[in-house]
Enzyme design. Sequence first.
Site, PDB file in Angstrom:
ATOM      1  N   LYS A  44       0.865  -1.193   0.000  1.00 22.36           N
ATOM      2  CA  LYS A  44       0.000   0.000   0.000  1.00 22.36           C
ATOM      3  C   LYS A  44       0.894   1.233   0.000  1.00 22.36           C
ATOM      4  O   LYS A  44       1.936   1.252   0.663  1.00 22.36           O
ATOM      5  CB  LYS A  44      -0.868  -0.004   1.279  1.00 22.36           C
ATOM      6  N   GLY A  71      -8.027   7.602   1.412  1.00 17.10           N
ATOM      7  CA  GLY A  71      -7.260   8.667   2.072  1.00 17.10           C
ATOM      8  C   GLY A  71      -5.909   8.218   2.573  1.00 17.10           C
ATOM      9  O   GLY A  71      -5.413   8.707   3.604  1.00 17.10           O
ATOM     10  N   LEU A  72      -5.320   7.250   1.877  1.00 19.68           N
ATOM     11  CA  LEU A  72      -3.949   6.805   2.167  1.00 19.68           C
ATOM     12  C   LEU A  72      -3.774   6.249   3.590  1.00 19.68           C
ATOM     13  O   LEU A  72      -2.819   6.595   4.293  1.00 19.68           O
ATOM     14  CB  LEU A  72      -2.968   7.963   1.964  1.00 19.68           C
ATOM     15  N   CYS A 127      -2.578   9.823  -6.264  1.00 21.21           N
ATOM     16  CA  CYS A 127      -3.651   9.583  -5.301  1.00 21.21           C
ATOM     17  C   CYS A 127      -4.659  10.721  -5.429  1.00 21.21           C
ATOM     18  O   CYS A 127      -4.295  11.894  -5.252  1.00 21.21           O
ATOM     19  CB  CYS A 127      -3.130   9.509  -3.870  1.00 21.21           C
ATOM     20  N   LYS A 161       3.536   5.835 -10.650  1.00 22.86           N
ATOM     21  CA  LYS A 161       2.140   5.398 -10.803  1.00 22.86           C
ATOM     22  C   LYS A 161       1.368   6.595 -11.307  1.00 22.86           C
ATOM     23  O   LYS A 161       1.296   7.642 -10.627  1.00 22.86           O
ATOM     24  CB  LYS A 161       1.614   4.926  -9.442  1.00 22.86           C
ATOM     25  N   GLY A 218     -12.140  -0.779 -11.421  1.00 21.36           N
ATOM     26  CA  GLY A 218     -12.788  -1.988 -11.928  1.00 21.36           C
ATOM     27  C   GLY A 218     -13.124  -1.949 -13.410  1.00 21.36           C
ATOM     28  O   GLY A 218     -12.512  -1.184 -14.180  1.00 21.36           O
ATOM     29  N   GLY A 246      -6.069  -1.847 -14.267  1.00 26.70           N
ATOM     30  CA  GLY A 246      -7.380  -1.222 -14.473  1.00 26.70           C
ATOM     31  C   GLY A 246      -8.360  -2.219 -15.059  1.00 26.70           C
ATOM     32  O   GLY A 246      -8.331  -2.470 -16.265  1.00 26.70           O
ATOM     33  N   GLY A 247      -9.179  -2.804 -14.209  1.00 28.93           N
ATOM     34  CA  GLY A 247     -10.277  -3.634 -14.687  1.00 28.93           C
ATOM     35  C   GLY A 247      -9.906  -5.015 -15.175  1.00 28.93           C
ATOM     36  O   GLY A 247     -10.623  -5.620 -15.970  1.00 28.93           O
ATOM     37  N   THR A 269      -9.103  -4.317  -7.934  1.00 28.51           N
ATOM     38  CA  THR A 269     -10.498  -4.527  -7.554  1.00 28.51           C
ATOM     39  C   THR A 269     -10.867  -6.010  -7.542  1.00 28.51           C
ATOM     40  O   THR A 269     -11.558  -6.472  -6.619  1.00 28.51           O
ATOM     41  CB  THR A 269     -11.424  -3.753  -8.511  1.00 28.51           C
TER      42      THR A 269
HETATM   43  O1  LIG Z   1      -7.391   6.717  -1.200  1.00 27.65           O
HETATM   44  C1  LIG Z   1      -6.323   6.051  -1.361  1.00 27.65           C
HETATM   45  O2  LIG Z   1      -5.611   5.606  -0.442  1.00 27.65           O
HETATM   46  C2  LIG Z   1      -5.939   5.847  -2.793  1.00 27.65           C
HETATM   47  N1  LIG Z   1      -6.945   5.586  -3.660  1.00 27.65           N
HETATM   48  C3  LIG Z   1      -6.740   5.503  -5.014  1.00 27.65           C
HETATM   49  O3  LIG Z   1      -7.666   5.291  -5.806  1.00 27.65           O
HETATM   50  N2  LIG Z   1      -5.487   5.657  -5.505  1.00 27.65           N
HETATM   51  C4  LIG Z   1      -4.431   5.907  -4.704  1.00 27.65           C
HETATM   52  O4  LIG Z   1      -3.298   6.051  -5.213  1.00 27.65           O
HETATM   53  C5  LIG Z   1      -4.663   6.000  -3.281  1.00 27.65           C
HETATM   54 CL1  LIG Z   1      -3.313   6.292  -2.260  1.00 27.65          CL
END
Ligand SMILES: O=C(O)c1[nH]c(=O)[nH]c(=O)c1Cl
Length: 308
Positions: A44, A71-72, A127, A161, A218, A246-247, A269
């Site tokens: 993560k 939110g990381l 993010c 990313k 997804g 992605g999906g 997903t």
């Molecule tokens: O809300 C998240 O943690 C999150 N959610 C995403 O869809 N992409 C990201 O890179 C991250 Cl870090």
Amino acid sequence: VNLQTSVAGVALSSYLMNASGPKCTTAEELNIIGHSQAAAIVTKSCTFEARQGNPEPRYRDLPLGSIQSMGLPNLGYQAYLDMVPSLKAMGKPVVISISGFSIAENRTMVTAFQQSDADLLEVNFSCPNIPGKPQIAYDFEQTEAALSQLCQLGDKPIGIKLAPYFDMSHFESMAAIIKRYPVKFITCVNSIGNTLVIDPETESPVIKPKGGYGGLCGDYIKPIGLANVRAFRQLLGDDMGIIGVGGIKTGSDAFEYLLAGADAVQIATCFEKEGPSCFQRIEQELSDFMAKKGYQQLSDAKGKLKAL
Ligand SMILES: O=C(O)c1[nH]c(=O)[nH]c(=O)c1Cl
């Protein structure tokens, strides 16, 4: 079919791994990935300090994927630094996802992981879920400034990313920037940021953070992931590592990313919904699908999308 591949010089036993995000935050979760058929262990995205993440509800399954604004939430980068030896003991490459709130934070974390036993460093420029924090990937000046600081901190391959792009000029601008720095791989795509899913019964959004705006994941985003992989393969050439995401939930989905030019793919997903058995299932489906077409290895079809 031989599904062995490599990304930025790091050998992978197969084409599939988990994506940073779902079920890869704790040591227990990473252990499950390590003991699955996934070709690597991807963590993560970590931040400088540990984080609780956004208020709940922050995740909702949808018929064709999910929407989330996590939110990381993560244990903080030091915890993942401490985990690297035990993750490496499971015998597959370790990919550390890093998502600092500033270039300075990213520099500190990248430098620390450069001195660890990690294999690939995936710096998260995309993010979409931190209130008030724009995505680096949508700010070309910020992207350039970050790459100038993060790519020469050690000899472990640095990747980024990326958010999904939706305009040819953006593919071209990003490719031009990436070419100016020793970026060894890119991972396309992150969720589509700031989408909105409404529940007409409750007359409210389905997730709480940011008034309901969240990343869409997804099946919905596979055509966007394919387009981004294809565009960057054409613009960056064959030497750039490209990981598609992605999906992907079937072998033929994975094959589509291969035709678009991906060296490897990540599963988010589908892993979230199905669990670790998805890696072996999708790998077997991909092998069967390619065998039926007479292919013997990934390079027989990689990047070979035909013109109509
Ligand atoms: O809300 C998240 O943690 C999150 N959610 C995403 O869809 N992409 C990201 O890179 C991250 Cl870090």
